[in-house]
Enzyme design. Structure first.
Site, PDB file in Angstrom:
ATOM      1  N   LYS A   1     -12.485  71.081   9.362  1.00 43.52           N
ATOM      2  CA  LYS A   1     -12.329  70.174  10.102  1.00 43.52           C
ATOM      3  C   LYS A   1     -12.535  68.850   9.047  1.00 43.52           C
ATOM      4  O   LYS A   1     -12.866  69.000   7.856  1.00 43.52           O
ATOM      5  CB  LYS A   1     -13.929  70.045  10.431  1.00 43.52           C
ATOM      6  CG  LYS A   1     -14.387  68.767  11.464  1.00 43.52           C
ATOM      7  CD  LYS A   1     -14.226  68.962  12.836  1.00 43.52           C
ATOM      8  CE  LYS A   1     -14.394  67.749  13.768  1.00 43.52           C
ATOM      9  NZ  LYS A   1     -13.425  66.654  13.505  1.00 43.52           N
TER      10      LYS A   1
ATOM     11  N   LYS B   1     -19.522  68.182   2.559  1.00 45.02           N
ATOM     12  CA  LYS B   1     -20.408  67.532   3.854  1.00 45.02           C
ATOM     13  C   LYS B   1     -20.882  68.250   5.003  1.00 45.02           C
ATOM     14  O   LYS B   1     -21.952  68.347   5.451  1.00 45.02           O
ATOM     15  CB  LYS B   1     -19.440  66.429   4.533  1.00 45.02           C
ATOM     16  CG  LYS B   1     -19.303  65.272   3.713  1.00 45.02           C
ATOM     17  CD  LYS B   1     -18.393  64.314   4.501  1.00 45.02           C
ATOM     18  CE  LYS B   1     -17.707  63.275   3.455  1.00 45.02           C
ATOM     19  NZ  LYS B   1     -16.976  62.374   4.316  1.00 45.02           N
TER      20      LYS B   1
ATOM     21  N   LYS C   1      -8.515  68.232   5.565  1.00 47.92           N
ATOM     22  CA  LYS C   1      -8.390  66.853   5.842  1.00 47.92           C
ATOM     23  C   LYS C   1      -6.632  66.606   5.844  1.00 47.92           C
ATOM     24  O   LYS C   1      -6.012  67.494   5.390  1.00 47.92           O
ATOM     25  CB  LYS C   1      -8.645  66.310   4.369  1.00 47.92           C
ATOM     26  CG  LYS C   1      -8.753  64.737   4.416  1.00 47.92           C
ATOM     27  CD  LYS C   1     -10.238  64.362   5.191  1.00 47.92           C
ATOM     28  CE  LYS C   1     -10.201  62.808   5.349  1.00 47.92           C
ATOM     29  NZ  LYS C   1     -11.622  62.292   5.389  1.00 47.92           N
TER      30      LYS C   1
ATOM     31  N   THR D   1     -20.451  57.079  11.582  1.00 43.57           N
ATOM     32  CA  THR D   1     -20.569  57.018  10.091  1.00 43.57           C
ATOM     33  C   THR D   1     -21.519  56.036   9.535  1.00 43.57           C
ATOM     34  O   THR D   1     -22.425  56.194   8.838  1.00 43.57           O
ATOM     35  CB  THR D   1     -19.122  56.839   9.602  1.00 43.57           C
ATOM     36  OG1 THR D   1     -18.044  57.747  10.025  1.00 43.57           O
ATOM     37  CG2 THR D   1     -19.010  57.013   8.074  1.00 43.57           C
TER      38      THR D   1
ATOM     39  N   ASN E   1     -14.216  50.874   9.954  1.00 46.43           N
ATOM     40  CA  ASN E   1     -15.075  51.572  11.133  1.00 46.43           C
ATOM     41  C   ASN E   1     -16.416  51.684  10.306  1.00 46.43           C
ATOM     42  O   ASN E   1     -17.435  51.291  10.798  1.00 46.43           O
ATOM     43  CB  ASN E   1     -14.325  52.731  11.126  1.00 46.43           C
ATOM     44  CG  ASN E   1     -15.312  53.572  12.117  1.00 46.43           C
ATOM     45  OD1 ASN E   1     -16.257  54.381  11.397  1.00 46.43           O
ATOM     46  ND2 ASN E   1     -15.401  53.650  13.406  1.00 46.43           N
TER      47      ASN E   1
ATOM     48  N   SER F   1     -18.756  64.229  15.200  1.00 44.39           N
ATOM     49  CA  SER F   1     -17.519  64.957  15.589  1.00 44.39           C
ATOM     50  C   SER F   1     -17.806  66.370  15.983  1.00 44.39           C
ATOM     51  O   SER F   1     -17.138  66.861  16.968  1.00 44.39           O
ATOM     52  CB  SER F   1     -16.435  64.905  14.366  1.00 44.39           C
ATOM     53  OG  SER F   1     -15.753  63.606  14.246  1.00 44.39           O
TER      54      SER F   1
END
Ligand SMILES: NC(=O)C1=CN([C@@H]2O[C@H](COP(=O)(O)OP(=O)(O)OC[C@H]3O[C@@H](n4cnc5c(N)ncnc54)[C@H](O)[C@@H]3O)[C@@H](O)[C@H]2O)C=CC1
Ligand SMILES: O=C(O)CCC(=O)C(=O)O
Length: 414
Positions: free
Chosen positions: A70, A94, A106, A190, A221, A348
Site C-alpha cells: 500500500k 508506517k 509506492k 494526514t 494537502n 486509506s
C-alpha cells in the site's frame, strides 16, 4: 566527509540498526533492505500540441508478508528509482507502526503536472495504471495520492482500472472522491494524524498548543490542513511556505485567507511581495516546526540553526540521518515521518475496508478510529525510545519493522 543525502541508503542503515536491536540476523536484513519487486514503466502520452511524450514511472513493492502492499503515487520532476524504493520501505514501517494489515508500496512518475493541462494529466494517469495493471489490484497493491496527485487523479486511475477489470473495483485505489467510494476524512487525514501527534509531543514537553508558535513548510494537502487545524486549536501559525518561498508574521498568519487563495498545487506565496526563503523559514524562532513538503530539508548544514523545541515530520524524509543526530543531541524532540504522517494511510485503510464491505462510516466514526490508532502508535514509539534510550526515529523503525520481519519468518522466507 560529505553528508549522505541518499534516502535509500540512509533508510537501509536505520533498518539494519533496528533489526540488530530486535535480534534479527543478517538474512532478515538481506530480505528487507530493498523492495521485493520494482517495476519501471514507460508511458507514452499524446500531448495537446499533437506530439507524443514518453514518461518514466515506477512502482515499488517492498514486502507483502503481512498483506497487500500500500502506498501513494507521486507526480514530480525529481522522482527517481531510489526515492520510490525508499518511500516504499517507509510505507512498510508506517503500516507496522499503526498496525495495518499491509506491507509497503509506492509509485511515482517523473513529470511536472504544474506544466501540464488537465487532459495531459488525465492521459498520463490512465497510461500509468495500464502500465502497472499487472502488479496492482485490491488484494495485491493499492495506490493512493501523494505529492502533486489528488482525488481527481485517483478517480481517473480507478476508472481506467475498472475498464480492464471485469467488475468495478473501488478498493483498487484510495483517496478517491466520496461519490466514487472515497472515505469521509481521507483528504484531511494526514494533517489530522500530524495534529494528534503534535498534541501528544507538546504534552511531553509541557507546551500549551494554545498560543504555541508553529512553523509549517509546505502548503499542500498535508501542510494546509495542518495550518488550519493548528490555528483552530489556538496555536499561532507564524510561518508557512511553498515551493516558491515563505511567509512570516510573528503575530500569526491569517490561515483562512491563505487557504482561500492557494492553488491546487499548494502555491500561495507568489501572491505576496514580502516573502522569505524556505531556508529562513526553517530557522525561525518557534515552538513547533513541521516540515510538510519534500525530502532533505533539515541537514547537517542547518540543523544547528533550528530553534524549535519539537520537530514533527509531516513530509516523508525531510531530515537527514546526520541532522537527526544533531537535533537529538540538542535536546529537540523529533517525531519521525513514519509515525507522524501515518494518518493518511490509516484512513486509506479505512477506505479500503469500507469499499470491501460496501458499508460506509460517518466522519465522526473515521475520526475516532484514526484517533485511537495514532495515540496508540505515538505511545508505543515514545515508550520504546524512552525505555531503550534511543531517538524516536530508531524507536519507530523498531516498532514498524517488527511485524513484517515476524510475518516473513512465520512464512518461512527467512
Ligand atoms: N498526501 C498525503 O496523504 C500524504 C503526504 N505525505 C507527505 O507529505 C509531504 C507533502 O505531501 P502533500 O501535502 O500531499 O503534497 P502536495 O502536492 O499537496 O503539496 C506539496 C507542497 O510542498 C510544496 N513544495 C514542493 N516543492 C517544494 C520545495 N522545493 N520547497 C518547499 N516547498 C515545496 C508545494 O509548493 C506544496 O505546497 C510529502 O513528503 C508527502 O510524501 C505523507 C503522508 C501522506
Ligand atoms: O494513503 C496511502 O495509502 C499512502 C499514503 C502515502 O503514500 C504516505 O503515507 O506516504
Amino acid at each position: 566527509m560529505a553528508e549522505n543525502l541518499n534516502l535509500f541508503t540512509s533508510t537501509q542503515e536505520v533498518i539494519h540498526e533496528a533489526l540488530n536491536k530486535l535480534g534479527y540476523d543478517e538474512a532478515m536484513y538481506e530480505l528487507l533492505k530493498e523492495p521485493l519487486r520494482m517495476l519501471t514503466v514507460r508511458i507514452p502520452v499524446k500531448m495537446d500540441d499533437g506530439t507524443t511524450k514518453v514518461f518514466t514511472g515506477y512502482r515499488a513493492q517492498h514486502n507483502d508478508a503481512v498483506g497487500p502492499t500500500k502506498g501513494g503515487v507521486r507526480f514530480h520532476p525529481m522522482v527517481s528509482e531510489e526515492e520510490v524504493k525508499a518511500l516504499s520501505m517507509w510505507m512498510t514501517l508506517k503500516c507496522g507502526i499503526v498496525d495495518l494489515p499491509y506491507g509497503g508500496g509506492k509509485g511515482g512518475v517523473i513529470c511536472d503536472p504544474r506544466e501540464m493541462s488537465m487532459g495531459e494529466i488525465e492521459r498520463l494517469s490512465r497510461g500509468y495504471v495500464r502500465a502497472i495493471s499487472q502488479v496492482v489490484g485490491p488484494t495485491k497493491d493499492i495506490p493512493a495520492p501523494d505529492v502533486f496527485t489528488n482525488a481527481q487523479i485517483m478517480a481517473w486511475m480507478m476508472d481506467e482500472y475498472s475498464r480492464m477489470d471485469e467488475f468495478n473495483s473501488p478498493g483498487f485505489i484510495t483517496g478517491k472522491p466520496i461519490v466514487l467510494g472515497g472515505s469521509q476524512g481521507r483528504d484531511r487525514a494526514t494533517a489530522e494524524g500530524v495534529t494528534i501527534v503534535i498534541e501528544e509531543a507538546a504534552k511531553k514537553r509541557n507546551i500549551d498548543i494554545k498560543g504555541a508558535r508553529v512553523v509549517i513548510q509546505g502548503f499542500g494537502n498535508a501542510g494546509s490542513f495542518l495550518a488550519k487545524f493548528m490555528s483552530d486549536l489556538g496555536a499561532k501559525v507564524i510561518g508557512i511556505s511553498d515551493a516558491h518561498g515563505a511567509l512570516h508574521d510573528p503575530n500569526g498568519l491569517d490561515i483562512d485567507y491563505l487557504l482561500d487563495r492557494r492553488d491546487s498545487f499548494g502555491t500561495v506565496t507568489t501572491l505576496f511581495e514580502n516573502t522569505i526563503s524556505n531556508k529562513e523559514l526553517l530557522e525561525l524562532d518557534c515552538d513547533i516546526l513541521v516540515p510538510a513538503a519534500i525530502e532533505n530539508q533539515i541537514t547537517a548544514d542547518n540543523a544547528h540553526q533550528i530553534k524549535a523545541n519539537i520537530v514533527v515530520e509531516a513530509a516523508n524524509g525531510p531530515t537527514t540521518a546526520e541532522a537527526t543526530k544533531i537535533l537529538t543531541e540538542r535536546g529537540i524532540l523529533l517525531v519521525p515521518d513514519v509515525l507522524a504522517s501515518a494518518g493518511g494511510v490509516t484512513v486509506s485503510y479505512f477506505e479500503w475496508v469500507q469499499n470491501n464491505m460496501g458499508y460506509y462510516w460517518t466522519e465522526e466514526e473515521v475520526r475516532e478510529k484514526l484517533y485511537s490508532k495514532m495515540i496508540a502508535a505515538f505511545e508505543n514509539v515514545y515508550t520504546t525510545a524512552q525505555n531503550r534510550n534511543i531517538n524516536m526515529r530508531l524507536a519507530a523503525y523498531m516498532v514498524g519493522v517488527r511485524r513484517t520481519a515476524e510475518a516473513s519468518r512465520f512464512r518461512g522466507w527467512v
